[in-house]
Design a protein around this motif. Structure first.
Motif, mmCIF file in Angstrom:
data_model
loop_
_atom_site.group_PDB
_atom_site.id
_atom_site.type_symbol
_atom_site.label_atom_id
_atom_site.label_comp_id
_atom_site.label_asym_id
_atom_site.label_seq_id
_atom_site.Cartn_x
_atom_site.Cartn_y
_atom_site.Cartn_z
ATOM 1 N N VAL B 105 0.823 -1.203 0.000
ATOM 2 C CA VAL B 105 0.000 0.000 0.000
ATOM 3 C C VAL B 105 0.865 1.264 0.000
ATOM 4 C CG1 VAL B 105 -2.111 -0.949 0.948
ATOM 5 C CG2 VAL B 105 -0.298 -0.291 2.509
ATOM 6 N N ASN B 106 1.982 1.178 -0.680
ATOM 7 C CA ASN B 106 2.893 2.312 -0.869
ATOM 8 C C ASN B 106 3.237 3.036 0.434
ATOM 9 O OD1 ASN B 106 4.534 4.170 -2.004
ATOM 10 N ND2 ASN B 106 2.908 5.338 -3.024
ATOM 11 N N PRO B 107 4.098 2.422 1.261
ATOM 12 C CA PRO B 107 4.442 3.031 2.560
ATOM 13 C C PRO B 107 5.291 4.286 2.435
ATOM 14 C CG PRO B 107 5.742 1.051 2.185
ATOM 15 C CD PRO B 107 4.762 1.131 1.054
ATOM 16 N N GLU B 108 5.708 4.636 1.193
ATOM 17 C CA GLU B 108 6.497 5.868 1.062
ATOM 18 C C GLU B 108 5.616 7.099 1.213
ATOM 19 O OE1 GLU B 108 8.599 5.102 -2.560
ATOM 20 O OE2 GLU B 108 9.715 3.519 -1.543
ATOM 21 N N GLN B 109 4.311 6.911 1.034
ATOM 22 C CA GLN B 109 3.349 7.986 1.279
ATOM 23 C C GLN B 109 2.619 7.635 2.582
ATOM 24 O OE1 GLN B 109 1.823 10.237 -1.475
ATOM 25 N NE2 GLN B 109 3.845 10.019 -2.371
ATOM 26 N N PRO B 110 1.997 8.622 3.212
ATOM 27 C CA PRO B 110 1.172 8.258 4.377
ATOM 28 C C PRO B 110 0.063 7.281 3.957
ATOM 29 C CG PRO B 110 1.489 10.625 4.272
ATOM 30 C CD PRO B 110 2.030 10.073 2.993
ATOM 31 N N ILE B 111 -0.132 6.240 4.759
ATOM 32 C CA ILE B 111 -1.182 5.255 4.477
ATOM 33 C C ILE B 111 -2.457 5.738 5.163
ATOM 34 C CG2 ILE B 111 -1.905 2.860 4.799
ATOM 35 C CD1 ILE B 111 1.131 2.185 5.016
ATOM 36 N N THR B 112 -3.503 6.048 4.374
ATOM 37 C CA THR B 112 -4.736 6.531 4.997
ATOM 38 C C THR B 112 -5.598 5.345 5.415
ATOM 39 O OG1 THR B 112 -5.902 6.653 2.896
ATOM 40 C CG2 THR B 112 -4.724 8.624 3.595
ATOM 41 N N ILE B 113 -6.134 5.437 6.611
ATOM 42 C CA ILE B 113 -6.992 4.381 7.139
ATOM 43 C C ILE B 113 -8.241 5.034 7.707
ATOM 44 C CG2 ILE B 113 -7.205 2.538 8.851
ATOM 45 C CD1 ILE B 113 -4.224 2.158 8.704
ATOM 46 N N GLU B 114 -9.406 4.579 7.251
ATOM 47 C CA GLU B 114 -10.654 5.110 7.794
ATOM 48 C C GLU B 114 -11.677 3.993 7.883
ATOM 49 O OE1 GLU B 114 -12.486 7.850 4.801
ATOM 50 O OE2 GLU B 114 -10.777 7.228 3.597
ATOM 51 N N ALA B 115 -12.762 4.283 8.558
ATOM 52 C CA ALA B 115 -13.810 3.273 8.724
ATOM 53 C C ALA B 115 -14.491 3.025 7.385
ATOM 54 C CB ALA B 115 -14.830 3.752 9.751
ATOM 55 N N ILE B 116 -15.100 1.833 7.225
ATOM 56 C CA ILE B 116 -15.837 1.552 6.006
ATOM 57 C C ILE B 116 -17.037 2.500 5.917
ATOM 58 C CG2 ILE B 116 -15.149 -0.822 5.583
ATOM 59 C CD1 ILE B 116 -17.426 -1.769 7.271
ATOM 60 N N LYS B 117 -17.440 2.810 4.680
ATOM 61 C CA LYS B 117 -18.475 3.819 4.466
ATOM 62 C C LYS B 117 -19.878 3.209 4.430
ATOM 63 C CE LYS B 117 -17.697 6.741 1.154
ATOM 64 N NZ LYS B 117 -17.255 7.814 0.275
ATOM 65 N N GLY B 118 -20.868 4.076 4.636
ATOM 66 C CA GLY B 118 -22.256 3.653 4.503
ATOM 67 C C GLY B 118 -22.860 3.101 5.781
ATOM 68 N N LEU B 119 -22.041 2.952 6.821
ATOM 69 C CA LEU B 119 -22.547 2.507 8.122
ATOM 70 C C LEU B 119 -22.127 3.566 9.146
ATOM 71 C CD1 LEU B 119 -21.445 -1.202 7.712
ATOM 72 C CD2 LEU B 119 -23.806 -0.436 7.900
ATOM 73 N N ALA B 120 -22.937 3.737 10.188
ATOM 74 C CA ALA B 120 -22.650 4.792 11.166
ATOM 75 C C ALA B 120 -21.353 4.484 11.910
ATOM 76 C CB ALA B 120 -23.805 4.905 12.151
ATOM 77 N N VAL B 121 -20.441 5.460 11.917
ATOM 78 C CA VAL B 121 -19.191 5.288 12.665
ATOM 79 C C VAL B 121 -19.478 5.551 14.133
ATOM 80 C CG1 VAL B 121 -16.812 6.047 12.920
ATOM 81 C CG2 VAL B 121 -17.859 6.041 10.670
ATOM 82 N N LEU B 122 -19.154 4.589 14.996
ATOM 83 C CA LEU B 122 -19.395 4.758 16.427
ATOM 84 C C LEU B 122 -18.172 5.343 17.111
ATOM 85 C CD1 LEU B 122 -21.292 1.445 17.137
ATOM 86 C CD2 LEU B 122 -22.224 3.702 16.650
ATOM 87 N N LYS B 123 -16.996 4.815 16.745
ATOM 88 C CA LYS B 123 -15.753 5.374 17.265
ATOM 89 C C LYS B 123 -14.618 4.930 16.361
ATOM 90 C CE LYS B 123 -12.871 5.823 21.322
ATOM 91 N NZ LYS B 123 -12.453 5.292 22.601
ATOM 92 N N ASP B 124 -13.750 5.869 15.993
ATOM 93 C CA ASP B 124 -12.590 5.574 15.155
ATOM 94 C C ASP B 124 -12.950 4.671 13.973
ATOM 95 O OD1 ASP B 124 -11.232 7.167 16.829
ATOM 96 O OD2 ASP B 124 -10.210 5.582 17.915
#
Lengths: 163, 258
Positions: B105-124
């Motif tokens: 996942v190309n560690p030379e750039q910052p690796i973005t990590i986020e919650a999956i979409k379309g479902l309510a994010v409860l925390k992180d």
């Protein structure tokens, strides 16, 4: 530390989904952004009609026919025999004297309008979040579609070249 | 399915990763953090780590949680791509953190990590999976039969088993459903995962509930909402041909109704 069962708030996994966070009464729940129209145990089931399937099939079949109709129409109107420059009242009157071209244009009008309206219906279904918005948008679109189709049909059938 | 490897100029550390030698590189994880008890808006937070690029993204998350910030919240159980807990959006694509190597996942750039979409994010990175599992329950993902129970196993030929083999692989991680643009806009759509699990029983020769399941999926929010954008097939960490399964259900509906 006491581990009395009464100290623990139990949240069962089968708890009814409230549509606002987990419904635990936590004030932070108000900041949890719910996606539009989530599926819950109360989501209505089974309309028991084949409407969606027929609409889907109509899109595929009308699409194939429209490719022929519209490409034919464009070639005749834009390239053959001097293209757009020869189009005038007499040209249209001459074409609509033949039942074949009347039928062609009628079919193209109906299929294109219904195909487009059905496509818009799916877009509205996707993007309108409130039931009332969806109803109004679909009503507006339905009225516009019916008006255009009926007006076009009327013109094709009642066209008078001696006007 | 395989995550695309980068063709960009490799660093010495990445070359070392290919040859098997251990060489640590600095990796930046850019994680979309959300804690409704602290702040109503999500924020992107960067974490710098010294990692072996052959390790997985989940290892990097663990390292953040264990060594830098214990408040980072995410789901993981088996950590070997079977339980389906740690589906998340890594560099804009849904993947399992435990099946994604950092070097991919190309560690030379910052690796973005986020919650999956379309479902309510409860925390992180934790989302509310209730609507997802509700859709799963609604397609009745269990064997339905009529008549007396046989005294022996319900036998099935190898060909009959092969018919639905692909859709038995589903681990219910929600990577497909949460990559579907129709699901993002309308959470009442069954979503690819539920349809895949319906497919698993509809095409099972031992099952007799196909007609009921097809009736359910013939609904307004059923298979006809699928636009074949192939996001689900691309997202599936198990390599299930999800879009193909959905199309097969559509075909079954059309051929059974006419």
């Amino acid at each position: 530390m006491s581990t009395d069962i009464n100290d623990v708030e139990l949240v069962s996994s089968s708890q009814a989904h409230t549509g606002r966070g987990l419904g635990t009464g936590n004030p932070a729940d108000q900041f949890v952004i719910q996606p539009p129209r989530t599926r819950t145990t109360k989501t209505p089931r089974r309309t028991r009609t084949n409407f969606e399937m027929l609409a889907w099939l109509f899109m595929r079949l009308s699409g194939v026919v429209l490719v022929v109709l519209i490409l034919g129409h464009l070639i005749i109107m834009l390239t053959l025999d001097g293209g757009v420059s020869r189009i005038n009242f007499a040209f249209v009157a001459g074409r609509w004297a033949s039942p074949f071209w009347q039928g062609w244009d009628l079919l193209m009008l109906w299929l294109a309008m219904l195909h487009g309206a059905n496509g818009m219906r799916t877009v509205i279904n996707d993007y309108a979040e409130k039931d009332s918005t969806r109803l109004w948008l679909k009503t507006l679109m339905g009225v516009a579609t019916v008006f255009t189709v009926l007006l076009g049909t009327l013109v094709i059938f009642t066209f008078d070249p001696n006007i | 399915m395989s995550a695309p490897t980068i063709d960009a100029p490799h660093s010495a550390a990445l070359d070392a990763a290919e040859s098997g030698a251990v060489q640590l590189i600095t990796v930046t994880l850019r994680i979309r953090r959300f804690n409704p008890e602290e702040h109503p808006d999500p924020v992107w937070v960067d974490y710098q780590l010294l990692m072996d690029p052959k390790e997985r993204v989940l290892d990097a998350l663990n390292k953040v949680k264990w060594e830098q910030d214990g408040t980072l919240t995410y789901r993981r159980s088996c950590a070997h791509g079977i339980c389906g807990s740690d589906a998340m959006r890594i560099n804009g694509r849904n993947r399992l953190a435990c099946k994604t190597l950092i070097k991919d996942v190309n560690p030379e750039q910052p690796i973005t990590i986020e919650a999956i979409k379309g479902l309510a994010v409860l925390k992180d990175l934790v989302v509310d999976m209730d609507p997802f599992f509700q859709a799963y329950k609604d397609v009745m993902p269990f064997l339905i039969t009529n008549g007396n129970e046989p005294t022996r196993e319900r036998l099935q030929s190898a060909e009959d088993r092969e018919r639905f083999d692909d859709t038995t692989k589903c681990i219910l991680c929600a990577a497909c459903t949460s990559s579907c643009p129709v699901f993002w806009n309308d959470g009442q759509y069954f979503g690819p995962a539920a349809i895949v699990n319906a497919h698993r029983f509809i095409f099972d020769s031992r099952d007799e509930g196909a007609e009921q399941r097809l009736e359910i999926l013939n609904d307004r929010e059923g298979v006809w909402r699928c636009r074949t954008t192939f996001n689900c097939s691309e997202a599936c960490p198990r390599g299930i041909e999800v879009t193909k399964a959905i199309q097969e259900v559509k075909r079954a509906l059309v051929t059974r109704r006419f």
